[in-house]
Scaffold this motif. Structure first.
Motif, PDB file in Angstrom:
ATOM      1  N   MET A   1      16.355  -1.718  -1.149  1.00  0.00           N
ATOM      2  CA  MET A   1      15.617  -0.774  -0.336  1.00  0.00           C
ATOM      3  C   MET A   1      16.096  -0.878   1.102  1.00  0.00           C
ATOM      4  N   SER A   2      16.300   0.237   1.710  1.00  0.00           N
ATOM      5  CA  SER A   2      16.635   0.290   3.124  1.00  0.00           C
ATOM      6  C   SER A   2      15.426   0.843   3.870  1.00  0.00           C
ATOM      7  N   ILE A   3      14.754  -0.009   4.641  1.00  0.00           N
ATOM      8  CA  ILE A   3      13.501   0.356   5.297  1.00  0.00           C
ATOM      9  C   ILE A   3      13.625   0.127   6.798  1.00  0.00           C
ATOM     10  N   ASP A   4      13.120   1.066   7.583  1.00  0.00           N
ATOM     11  CA  ASP A   4      13.022   0.910   9.032  1.00  0.00           C
ATOM     12  C   ASP A   4      11.563   0.673   9.387  1.00  0.00           C
ATOM     13  N   LEU A   5      11.298  -0.398  10.148  1.00  0.00           N
ATOM     14  CA  LEU A   5       9.970  -0.662  10.678  1.00  0.00           C
ATOM     15  C   LEU A   5       9.994  -0.302  12.155  1.00  0.00           C
ATOM     16  N   LEU A   6       9.108   0.599  12.571  1.00  0.00           N
ATOM     17  CA  LEU A   6       9.112   1.103  13.943  1.00  0.00           C
ATOM     18  C   LEU A   6       7.772   0.859  14.621  1.00  0.00           C
ATOM     19  N   THR A   7       7.840   0.564  15.911  1.00  0.00           N
ATOM     20  CA  THR A   7       6.649   0.408  16.734  1.00  0.00           C
ATOM     21  C   THR A   7       6.693   1.482  17.810  1.00  0.00           C
ATOM     22  N   ASN A   8       5.705   2.346  17.830  1.00  0.00           N
ATOM     23  CA  ASN A   8       5.678   3.493  18.737  1.00  0.00           C
ATOM     24  C   ASN A   8       6.985   4.276  18.668  1.00  0.00           C
ATOM     25  N   GLY A   9       7.523   4.401  17.461  1.00  0.00           N
ATOM     26  CA  GLY A   9       8.734   5.176  17.227  1.00  0.00           C
ATOM     27  C   GLY A   9      10.023   4.470  17.597  1.00  0.00           C
ATOM     28  N   MET A  10       9.944   3.202  18.026  1.00  0.00           N
ATOM     29  CA  MET A  10      11.128   2.458  18.463  1.00  0.00           C
ATOM     30  C   MET A  10      11.368   1.245  17.575  1.00  0.00           C
ATOM     31  N   ASP A  11      12.634   0.844  17.507  1.00  0.00           N
ATOM     32  CA  ASP A  11      13.019  -0.304  16.687  1.00  0.00           C
ATOM     33  C   ASP A  11      12.504  -1.612  17.270  1.00  0.00           C
ATOM     34  N   ARG A  25       9.737   3.802   7.259  1.00  0.00           N
ATOM     35  CA  ARG A  25      10.413   4.909   6.576  1.00  0.00           C
ATOM     36  C   ARG A  25      11.647   4.357   5.883  1.00  0.00           C
ATOM     37  N   GLY A  26      12.080   5.082   4.890  1.00  0.00           N
ATOM     38  CA  GLY A  26      13.281   4.675   4.175  1.00  0.00           C
ATOM     39  C   GLY A  26      13.205   5.002   2.702  1.00  0.00           C
ATOM     40  N   ASP A  27      14.082   4.375   1.965  1.00  0.00           N
ATOM     41  CA  ASP A  27      14.185   4.605   0.527  1.00  0.00           C
ATOM     42  C   ASP A  27      13.212   3.693  -0.211  1.00  0.00           C
ATOM     43  N   ILE A  28      12.009   4.164  -0.414  1.00  0.00           N
ATOM     44  CA  ILE A  28      10.986   3.388  -1.116  1.00  0.00           C
ATOM     45  C   ILE A  28      10.916   3.931  -2.538  1.00  0.00           C
ATOM     46  N   SER A  49      -4.613  -6.076   8.971  1.00  0.00           N
ATOM     47  CA  SER A  49      -5.379  -4.868   8.650  1.00  0.00           C
ATOM     48  C   SER A  49      -6.130  -4.984   7.335  1.00  0.00           C
ATOM     49  N   ASP A  50      -5.782  -5.991   6.528  1.00  0.00           N
ATOM     50  CA  ASP A  50      -6.233  -6.083   5.146  1.00  0.00           C
ATOM     51  C   ASP A  50      -5.734  -4.825   4.433  1.00  0.00           C
ATOM     52  N   TRP A  51      -6.018  -4.662   3.166  1.00  0.00           N
ATOM     53  CA  TRP A  51      -5.495  -3.523   2.416  1.00  0.00           C
ATOM     54  C   TRP A  51      -6.224  -2.254   2.809  1.00  0.00           C
ATOM     55  N   VAL A  52      -5.455  -1.230   3.129  1.00  0.00           N
ATOM     56  CA  VAL A  52      -5.992   0.083   3.491  1.00  0.00           C
ATOM     57  C   VAL A  52      -5.511   1.075   2.439  1.00  0.00           C
ATOM     58  N   ASP A  53      -6.432   1.678   1.712  1.00  0.00           N
ATOM     59  CA  ASP A  53      -6.071   2.671   0.701  1.00  0.00           C
ATOM     60  C   ASP A  53      -5.606   3.945   1.402  1.00  0.00           C
ATOM     61  N   SER A  54      -4.294   4.147   1.444  1.00  0.00           N
ATOM     62  CA  SER A  54      -3.742   5.293   2.146  1.00  0.00           C
ATOM     63  C   SER A  54      -2.271   5.450   1.809  1.00  0.00           C
ATOM     64  N   THR A  55      -1.812   6.685   1.812  1.00  0.00           N
ATOM     65  CA  THR A  55      -0.384   6.954   1.652  1.00  0.00           C
ATOM     66  C   THR A  55       0.300   7.139   3.003  1.00  0.00           C
ATOM     67  N   ASP A  56      -0.466   7.005   4.097  1.00  0.00           N
ATOM     68  CA  ASP A  56       0.105   7.154   5.443  1.00  0.00           C
ATOM     69  C   ASP A  56       1.166   6.090   5.701  1.00  0.00           C
ATOM     70  N   SER A  57       2.195   6.474   6.442  1.00  0.00           N
ATOM     71  CA  SER A  57       3.245   5.523   6.812  1.00  0.00           C
ATOM     72  C   SER A  57       3.774   5.786   8.222  1.00  0.00           C
ATOM     73  N   GLN A  58       3.164   6.705   8.942  1.00  0.00           N
ATOM     74  CA  GLN A  58       3.643   7.069  10.271  1.00  0.00           C
ATOM     75  C   GLN A  58       2.529   6.949  11.307  1.00  0.00           C
ATOM     76  N   TRP A  59       2.850   6.304  12.427  1.00  0.00           N
ATOM     77  CA  TRP A  59       1.963   6.202  13.581  1.00  0.00           C
ATOM     78  C   TRP A  59       0.576   5.670  13.212  1.00  0.00           C
TER      79      TRP A  59
END
Length: 92
Positions: A1-11, A25-28, A49-59
């Motif tokens: 998997m190639s994944i980018d982890l971003l903080t406020n849109g920055m690396d 984001r990436g190839d999940i 955060s503990d587990w959050v039931d959500s499909t969100d991945s942005q911001w």
């Protein structure tokens, strides 16, 4: 998997003086049903955060204050439709 982890849109942002927002984001190769974000400093975990039931991945907003001149790293784990968990790694 190639994944980018971003903080406020920055690396690897420097000098943030406000609560961060996390994205990944990436190839999940599975469908995300929940996420768990953990933030650490050299002194240990400062946010979970503990587990959050959500499909969100942005911001995703963090609910903790930053301390000046402190280096933070964060990681995210995802849960899939079968209940399996996947660690996506840790930020820079």
């Amino acid at each position: 998997m190639s994944i980018d982890l971003l903080t406020n849109g920055m690396d690897r942002p420097l000098g943030l003086d406000f609560a961060p927002a996390f994205s990944w984001r990436g190839d999940i190769p599975f469908t995300q049903t929940a996420y768990r974000i953990t933030v650490r400093t050299g002194g240990g975990t400062v946010y979970d955060s503990d587990w959050v039931d959500s499909t969100d991945s942005q911001w995703i907003p963090a609910a903790f204050p930053l301390t000046g001149r402190t280096a933070y790293t964060w990681s995210v784990s995802l849960r899939d439709t079968e209940g399996g968990t996947h660690d996506l790694g840790e930020s820079g």
